[in-house]
Design a protein around this motif. Structure first.
Motif, PDB file in Angstrom:
ATOM      1  N   LEU A 129       0.838  -1.201   0.000  1.00 14.35           N
ATOM      2  CA  LEU A 129       0.000   0.000   0.000  1.00 14.35           C
ATOM      3  C   LEU A 129       0.873   1.250   0.000  1.00 14.35           C
ATOM      4  CD1 LEU A 129      -2.697  -1.036   2.646  1.00 14.35           C
ATOM      5  CD2 LEU A 129      -2.923  -1.074   0.159  1.00 14.35           C
ATOM      6  N   LEU A 130       0.468   2.259  -0.755  1.00 14.70           N
ATOM      7  CA  LEU A 130       1.221   3.507  -0.818  1.00 14.70           C
ATOM      8  C   LEU A 130       1.238   4.168   0.557  1.00 14.70           C
ATOM      9  CD1 LEU A 130      -0.116   4.945  -4.197  1.00 14.70           C
ATOM     10  CD2 LEU A 130       2.098   3.874  -3.789  1.00 14.70           C
ATOM     11  N   LYS A 131       2.390   4.671   0.942  1.00  7.83           N
ATOM     12  CA  LYS A 131       2.573   5.246   2.272  1.00  7.83           C
ATOM     13  C   LYS A 131       1.590   6.372   2.578  1.00  7.83           C
ATOM     14  CE  LYS A 131       6.163   7.015   5.378  1.00  7.83           C
ATOM     15  NZ  LYS A 131       7.597   7.396   5.486  1.00  7.83           N
ATOM     16  N   PRO A 132       1.327   7.308   1.635  1.00  6.64           N
ATOM     17  CA  PRO A 132       0.361   8.369   1.955  1.00  6.64           C
ATOM     18  C   PRO A 132      -1.029   7.839   2.294  1.00  6.64           C
ATOM     19  CG  PRO A 132       1.670   8.985   0.047  1.00  6.64           C
ATOM     20  CD  PRO A 132       1.967   7.540   0.329  1.00  6.64           C
ATOM     21  N   MET A 133      -1.412   6.727   1.655  1.00  5.01           N
ATOM     22  CA  MET A 133      -2.729   6.151   1.939  1.00  5.01           C
ATOM     23  C   MET A 133      -2.762   5.515   3.329  1.00  5.01           C
ATOM     24  SD  MET A 133      -4.430   7.009  -0.577  1.00  5.01           S
ATOM     25  CE  MET A 133      -3.671   8.147  -1.720  1.00  5.01           C
ATOM     26  N   LEU A 313      -5.172  15.219  -1.328  1.00  4.24           N
ATOM     27  CA  LEU A 313      -4.885  13.821  -1.016  1.00  4.24           C
ATOM     28  C   LEU A 313      -6.135  13.210  -0.413  1.00  4.24           C
ATOM     29  CD1 LEU A 313      -2.738  11.557  -0.921  1.00  4.24           C
ATOM     30  CD2 LEU A 313      -2.277  12.245   1.449  1.00  4.24           C
ATOM     31  N   TRP A 314      -6.619  12.148  -1.057  1.00  2.00           N
ATOM     32  CA  TRP A 314      -7.860  11.522  -0.607  1.00  2.00           C
ATOM     33  C   TRP A 314      -7.842  10.040  -0.936  1.00  2.00           C
ATOM     34  CZ3 TRP A 314     -11.413  12.919   2.670  1.00  2.00           C
ATOM     35  CH2 TRP A 314     -12.636  12.230   2.716  1.00  2.00           C
ATOM     36  N   THR A 315      -8.565   9.303  -0.171  1.00  3.29           N
ATOM     37  CA  THR A 315      -8.833   7.909  -0.493  1.00  3.29           C
ATOM     38  C   THR A 315     -10.239   7.578  -0.031  1.00  3.29           C
ATOM     39  OG1 THR A 315      -8.309   5.592   0.043  1.00  3.29           O
ATOM     40  CG2 THR A 315      -7.652   7.266   1.659  1.00  3.29           C
ATOM     41  N   ILE A 384      -0.047  12.124  -5.964  1.00  4.77           N
ATOM     42  CA  ILE A 384      -0.315  11.533  -4.652  1.00  4.77           C
ATOM     43  C   ILE A 384       0.908  11.654  -3.753  1.00  4.77           C
ATOM     44  CG2 ILE A 384      -0.697   9.325  -3.463  1.00  4.77           C
ATOM     45  CD1 ILE A 384      -2.577   8.566  -5.781  1.00  4.77           C
ATOM     46  N   GLN A 385       2.070  11.357  -4.320  1.00 10.42           N
ATOM     47  CA  GLN A 385       3.300  11.386  -3.521  1.00 10.42           C
ATOM     48  C   GLN A 385       3.744  12.807  -3.200  1.00 10.42           C
ATOM     49  OE1 GLN A 385       5.652   8.922  -6.172  1.00 10.42           O
ATOM     50  NE2 GLN A 385       5.217   7.073  -4.995  1.00 10.42           N
ATOM     51  N   GLU A 386       3.397  13.783  -4.036  1.00 10.75           N
ATOM     52  CA  GLU A 386       3.768  15.172  -3.785  1.00 10.75           C
ATOM     53  C   GLU A 386       2.850  15.857  -2.773  1.00 10.75           C
ATOM     54  OE1 GLU A 386       3.836  17.349  -7.427  1.00 10.75           O
ATOM     55  OE2 GLU A 386       5.682  16.405  -8.168  1.00 10.75           O
ATOM     56  N   ALA A 387       1.637  15.372  -2.637  1.00  9.60           N
ATOM     57  CA  ALA A 387       0.685  16.002  -1.717  1.00  9.60           C
ATOM     58  C   ALA A 387       1.219  15.963  -0.289  1.00  9.60           C
ATOM     59  CB  ALA A 387      -0.667  15.299  -1.800  1.00  9.60           C
ATOM     60  N   ASP A 388       1.101  17.074   0.406  1.00 10.81           N
ATOM     61  CA  ASP A 388       1.633  17.179   1.762  1.00 10.81           C
ATOM     62  C   ASP A 388       0.527  17.622   2.713  1.00 10.81           C
ATOM     63  OD1 ASP A 388       3.000  17.545   4.089  1.00 10.81           O
ATOM     64  OD2 ASP A 388       4.444  18.990   3.301  1.00 10.81           O
ATOM     65  N   PRO A 389      -0.168  16.684   3.350  1.00  8.37           N
ATOM     66  CA  PRO A 389      -1.284  17.054   4.233  1.00  8.37           C
ATOM     67  C   PRO A 389      -0.855  17.794   5.494  1.00  8.37           C
ATOM     68  CG  PRO A 389      -0.844  14.695   4.361  1.00  8.37           C
ATOM     69  CD  PRO A 389      -0.009  15.224   3.236  1.00  8.37           C
ATOM     70  N   THR A 390       0.424  17.766   5.837  1.00  4.53           N
ATOM     71  CA  THR A 390       0.883  18.489   7.022  1.00  4.53           C
ATOM     72  C   THR A 390       1.286  19.920   6.712  1.00  4.53           C
ATOM     73  OG1 THR A 390       3.187  17.771   6.751  1.00  4.53           O
ATOM     74  CG2 THR A 390       1.729  16.341   8.032  1.00  4.53           C
ATOM     75  N   ASN A 391       1.559  20.209   5.434  1.00  8.59           N
ATOM     76  CA  ASN A 391       2.006  21.545   5.063  1.00  8.59           C
ATOM     77  C   ASN A 391       1.561  21.871   3.636  1.00  8.59           C
ATOM     78  OD1 ASN A 391       3.373  24.032   5.315  1.00  8.59           O
ATOM     79  ND2 ASN A 391       5.219  23.167   4.385  1.00  8.59           N
ATOM     80  N   VAL A 400      -3.775  18.219  10.231  1.00  7.13           N
ATOM     81  CA  VAL A 400      -3.434  17.705   8.909  1.00  7.13           C
ATOM     82  C   VAL A 400      -4.631  17.884   7.976  1.00  7.13           C
ATOM     83  CG1 VAL A 400      -1.799  16.026   9.809  1.00  7.13           C
ATOM     84  CG2 VAL A 400      -4.214  15.377   9.511  1.00  7.13           C
ATOM     85  N   GLY A 401      -4.377  17.765   6.670  1.00  5.65           N
ATOM     86  CA  GLY A 401      -5.442  17.852   5.682  1.00  5.65           C
ATOM     87  C   GLY A 401      -5.125  18.864   4.608  1.00  5.65           C
ATOM     88  N   VAL A 402      -5.217  18.440   3.343  1.00  4.25           N
ATOM     89  CA  VAL A 402      -4.991  19.363   2.230  1.00  4.25           C
ATOM     90  C   VAL A 402      -6.274  20.118   1.930  1.00  4.25           C
ATOM     91  CG1 VAL A 402      -4.307  19.600  -0.186  1.00  4.25           C
ATOM     92  CG2 VAL A 402      -3.227  17.857   1.240  1.00  4.25           C
ATOM     93  N   GLN A 403      -7.368  19.384   1.690  1.00  7.05           N
ATOM     94  CA  GLN A 403      -8.629  20.001   1.287  1.00  7.05           C
ATOM     95  C   GLN A 403      -9.676  19.976   2.395  1.00  7.05           C
ATOM     96  OE1 GLN A 403      -7.598  16.998   0.574  1.00  7.05           O
ATOM     97  NE2 GLN A 403      -9.204  15.596  -0.017  1.00  7.05           N
ATOM     98  N   PHE A 404      -9.218  19.740   3.619  1.00  6.90           N
ATOM     99  CA  PHE A 404     -10.117  19.750   4.773  1.00  6.90           C
ATOM    100  C   PHE A 404      -9.303  20.048   6.025  1.00  6.90           C
ATOM    101  CE2 PHE A 404      -8.727  15.381   4.049  1.00  6.90           C
ATOM    102  CZ  PHE A 404      -8.199  15.032   5.287  1.00  6.90           C
ATOM    103  N   VAL A 405     -10.024  20.343   7.100  1.00  3.18           N
ATOM    104  CA  VAL A 405      -9.408  20.552   8.410  1.00  3.18           C
ATOM    105  C   VAL A 405      -9.870  19.397   9.286  1.00  3.18           C
ATOM    106  CG1 VAL A 405      -9.141  22.117  10.369  1.00  3.18           C
ATOM    107  CG2 VAL A 405      -9.532  23.038   8.072  1.00  3.18           C
ATOM    108  N   ALA A 406      -8.937  18.632   9.812  1.00  7.60           N
ATOM    109  CA  ALA A 406      -9.284  17.375  10.476  1.00  7.60           C
ATOM    110  C   ALA A 406      -9.776  17.567  11.909  1.00  7.60           C
ATOM    111  CB  ALA A 406      -8.091  16.426  10.451  1.00  7.60           C
ATOM    112  N   VAL A 407     -10.922  18.218  12.034  1.00 11.47           N
ATOM    113  CA  VAL A 407     -11.629  18.326  13.311  1.00 11.47           C
ATOM    114  C   VAL A 407     -13.097  18.022  13.043  1.00 11.47           C
ATOM    115  CG1 VAL A 407     -10.035  19.970  14.377  1.00 11.47           C
ATOM    116  CG2 VAL A 407     -11.959  20.823  13.006  1.00 11.47           C
TER     117      VAL A 407
END
Length: 450
Positions: A129-133, A313-315, A384-391, A400-407
């Motif tokens: 499995l890909l690490k980002p997933m 980044l989504w799955t 997928i590999q370039e996406a950075d959910p922490t920054n 964390v989250g690119v297109q969302f805020v994880a709360v």
């Protein structure tokens, strides 16, 4: 885009889009199924429609486990799955969730951990499995709480024939201004054709997803690292005005009601020249059975302004609520649905472009898939590999989250703000009013976390 199937509802099921997959016709009656059945709730994307089509003749035949699918549009799915899991109703044994829900729901103790099941199944090959997933579907304890069905980032899709006719070259890594200029030139290139499709349908995961990636690369954010709301900041306003203006000037007809499904249909039927959205859409665009632009589509990285990249980044992944009383049967289904074997099945039965990719390294080494995904495979994997959910932007984030805020509060906040922005697309309000109202809502959320 396939016309959504009219699905006959059996028994007492009442949800729109329910499908019962039984053992009858697969070598026996319901008694030969051993009385096993599971209820699966999933989003109505093409990949999910494919698995509903294939389950009876393969998984059910091999295991004797009936699968009762309920398939819903994205916004309805989110409401339904949240209601069922949050209230511990226990109606579903498996549900499709994503990178936003898993860490939040894990903290609430709502989901089964799945490492113990995946580790026992050597054929599943969790290490593939890909690490980002894996990271996006893991809890704070490092264990996985969902198994990826397919993974995605976002990119720009365009009609190569139209671009050639207009003498337009689409850069591999375009800026948003370049995209807007191209949309203006391509608008009306063919009768009824619009320059671009961008989601206008309210919902944090509909309009909110592409808009937030635009906000990120324009230099904005929903919240600063210390939880100061930024919804009406200059950068957020600039990005939103750009988005709304682009859709109003050169976007698809009926934009305020257009989500992923509607834009996929518009692009695949040649009604728009470009589309910025999920990389997973490429499989449908390249399927000649459902797409008029198969073999004619080009792909470029997500447009940028101030950042080097801006893809999300989504799955969509399979999760098991703790309320299920059928964990063994449910885990069997999830492991199969996310397996190499299932990818092979889709490729052989339905066509290699339709493989639910973006989750395994080995997928991109399958000769048939490499050939079928030649136009989009590498750019998908790289995105997928370039996406950075922490920054994902130009400043530190509180979660964390690119297109969302994880709360937990973001589901309601994002949906309410996008309702106002959709109204701005429809000309019913202004962007300034939409974001000023949104700022007040965001400040209420921020107070809970400061």
């Amino acid at each position: 885009m396939r016309t959504r199937r009219m699905i006959h509802v059996l028994g007492t099921a009442t949800a729109a889009g329910s499908l019962l997959v039984s053992c009858s016709g697969a070598g026996g009656s319901s008694s030969s199924c051993g009385g096993k059945s599971i209820n699966v709730l999933m989003v109505g994307n093409p990949q999910m429609e494919d698995i509903a089509q294939l389950t009876k003749s393969t998984f059910t035949k091999d295991t004797g486990i009936k699968v009762n699918f309920t398939i819903l549009p994205e916004n309805e799915l989110r409401d339904k799955v949240t209601q069922d899991i949050a209230t511990q109703a226990g109606q579903y044994d498996v549900a499709t969730v994503g990178a936003y829900e898993v860490p939040v729901w894990h903290e609430n103790g709502w989901l089964h951990e799945l490492d113990s099941y995946a580790d026992k199944d050597t054929a599943f090959d969790k290490g593939d499995l890909l690490k980002p997933m894996v990271q996006s579907l893991s809890g704070s304890d490092g264990k996985m709480y969902a198994l990826p069905f397919y993974g995605e980032s976002s990119f720009l899709m365009y009609n190569k024939e139209v671009m050639a006719e207009k003498g337009i070259t689409v850069p591999e890594r375009p800026t948003w201004q370049q995209v807007a200029d191209i949309a203006a030139k391509a608008d009306g290139a063919r009768p009824g054709m619009k320059g671009i499709c961008l989601r206008g349908l309210p919902g944090w995961g509909e309009l909110g997803a592409p808009l937030t990636t635009m906000v990120n690369t324009f230099g904005g954010t929903w919240f600063t690292k210390d939880w100061k709301a930024q919804v009406n900041s200059p950068e957020f306003k600039k990005a939103t005005n750009f988005y709304v203006d682009l859709v109003r000037k050169h976007g698809e007809a009926g934009a305020p009601q257009a989500g992923f499904t509607e834009c996929l249909n518009a692009m695949s039927q040649g009604k728009v020249a470009m589309w910025y959205d999920a990389t997973s859409a490429a499989g449908s665009l390249e399927d000649p059975k459902v797409s008029k632009v198969a073999g004619k589509a080009g792909y470029a990285y997500a447009p940028v302004v101030e950042t080097k990249n801006s893809g999300w980044l989504w799955t969509w992944a399979w999760a098991m609520p703790k309320t299920t009383k059928k964990a063994d049967a449910a885990s069997q289904f999830m492991l199969w649905a996310s397996s190499k074997k299932y990818e092979q099945l889709v490729g052989e039965k339905l066509g290699w472009p339709r493989v639910p990719a973006g989750k395994r390294s080995s997928t991109y080494e399958i000769p048939e898939y490499e050939k079928a995904s030649q136009a989009f495979g590498d750019i998908t994997l790289n995105s997928i590999q370039e996406a950075d959910p922490t920054n994902p932007g130009v400043q530190p984030r509180p979660t964390v989250g690119v297109q969302f805020v994880a709360v937990p509060e973001f589901q309601d906040l994002g949906t309410k703000v996008t309702q106002e922005i959709s109204a701005a697309i429809a000309g019913q309000t202004s962007v300034d009013k939409a974001l000023n109202d949104g700022q007040k809502l965001a400040e209420e959320v921020a107070e809970k976390h400061q």
